[in-house]
Design a protein around this motif. Sequence first.
Motif, PDB file in Angstrom:
ATOM      1  N   CYS A  82       0.855  -1.187   0.000  1.00 24.26           N
ATOM      2  CA  CYS A  82       0.000   0.000   0.000  1.00 24.26           C
ATOM      3  C   CYS A  82       0.891   1.237   0.000  1.00 24.26           C
ATOM      4  CB  CYS A  82      -0.923   0.008   1.220  1.00 24.26           C
ATOM      5  SG  CYS A  82      -2.168  -1.300   1.183  1.00 24.26           S
ATOM      6  N   SER A  83       0.724   2.050  -1.021  1.00 23.98           N
ATOM      7  CA  SER A  83       1.528   3.269  -1.162  1.00 23.98           C
ATOM      8  C   SER A  83       0.655   4.327  -1.825  1.00 23.98           C
ATOM      9  CB  SER A  83       2.766   2.980  -2.012  1.00 23.98           C
ATOM     10  OG  SER A  83       2.378   2.637  -3.340  1.00 23.98           O
ATOM     11  N   GLU A  84       1.258   5.432  -2.191  1.00 26.58           N
ATOM     12  CA  GLU A  84       0.514   6.480  -2.895  1.00 26.58           C
ATOM     13  C   GLU A  84       0.018   5.996  -4.255  1.00 26.58           C
ATOM     14  OE1 GLU A  84       2.778  10.084  -3.173  1.00 26.58           O
ATOM     15  OE2 GLU A  84       3.198  10.109  -1.024  1.00 26.58           O
ATOM     16  N   LYS A  85       0.753   5.070  -4.860  1.00 28.97           N
ATOM     17  CA  LYS A  85       0.439   4.600  -6.209  1.00 28.97           C
ATOM     18  C   LYS A  85      -0.347   3.296  -6.248  1.00 28.97           C
ATOM     19  CE  LYS A  85       3.140   5.375 -10.317  1.00 28.97           C
ATOM     20  NZ  LYS A  85       4.398   5.220 -10.991  1.00 28.97           N
ATOM     21  N   SER A 141      -2.369  -0.093  -3.942  1.00 26.89           N
ATOM     22  CA  SER A 141      -2.954  -0.603  -2.704  1.00 26.89           C
ATOM     23  C   SER A 141      -3.299  -2.066  -2.920  1.00 26.89           C
ATOM     24  CB  SER A 141      -4.185   0.201  -2.299  1.00 26.89           C
ATOM     25  OG  SER A 141      -5.151   0.181  -3.320  1.00 26.89           O
TER      26      SER A 141
END
Length: 146
Positions: free
Chosen positions: A25-28, A30
């Motif tokens: 899960c990151s900004e880019k 999930s």
Amino acid sequence: MYFSVGIETPKSEAEAYGLVVPALCSEKFSCFSAADTEDQIAPMATEAIQLVLESMQEDGTATDGLRDLGALTYQKQADYAYCDAWLMLHVDITAFEGKPKRINISIPDTLISRIDHKVKAAPDRYRDRSHFLATAARHELETAGK
């Protein structure tokens, strides 16, 4: 690689188990999934992990720096407070680490024999000599400097 999988237990029979993989899960990206039964948790989480890794590969996002911080760390984070259970799940991510490249190396023949013996003794762990060497190299790179 081992991934921590957060599990949200259903409150009623009409709900499914909610699954999240915080390491992906990151900004880019999930990584979420659901499972209708306990038996489906591992397969559904594995499928979700593989789909996110495939998306990362298609996007050109490197997976070599991918790290799971562990369930104890994620349990303390507000984003995952809804997870009331955690699972450590092993998923082979070598297919998402880049294109294979043939190299020429020299190592003693006795070491090659020991490697081949280990590969034959553990076919569920190592596909072949190259897979063994890549696994050993990954292990050494992860533990170097600790």
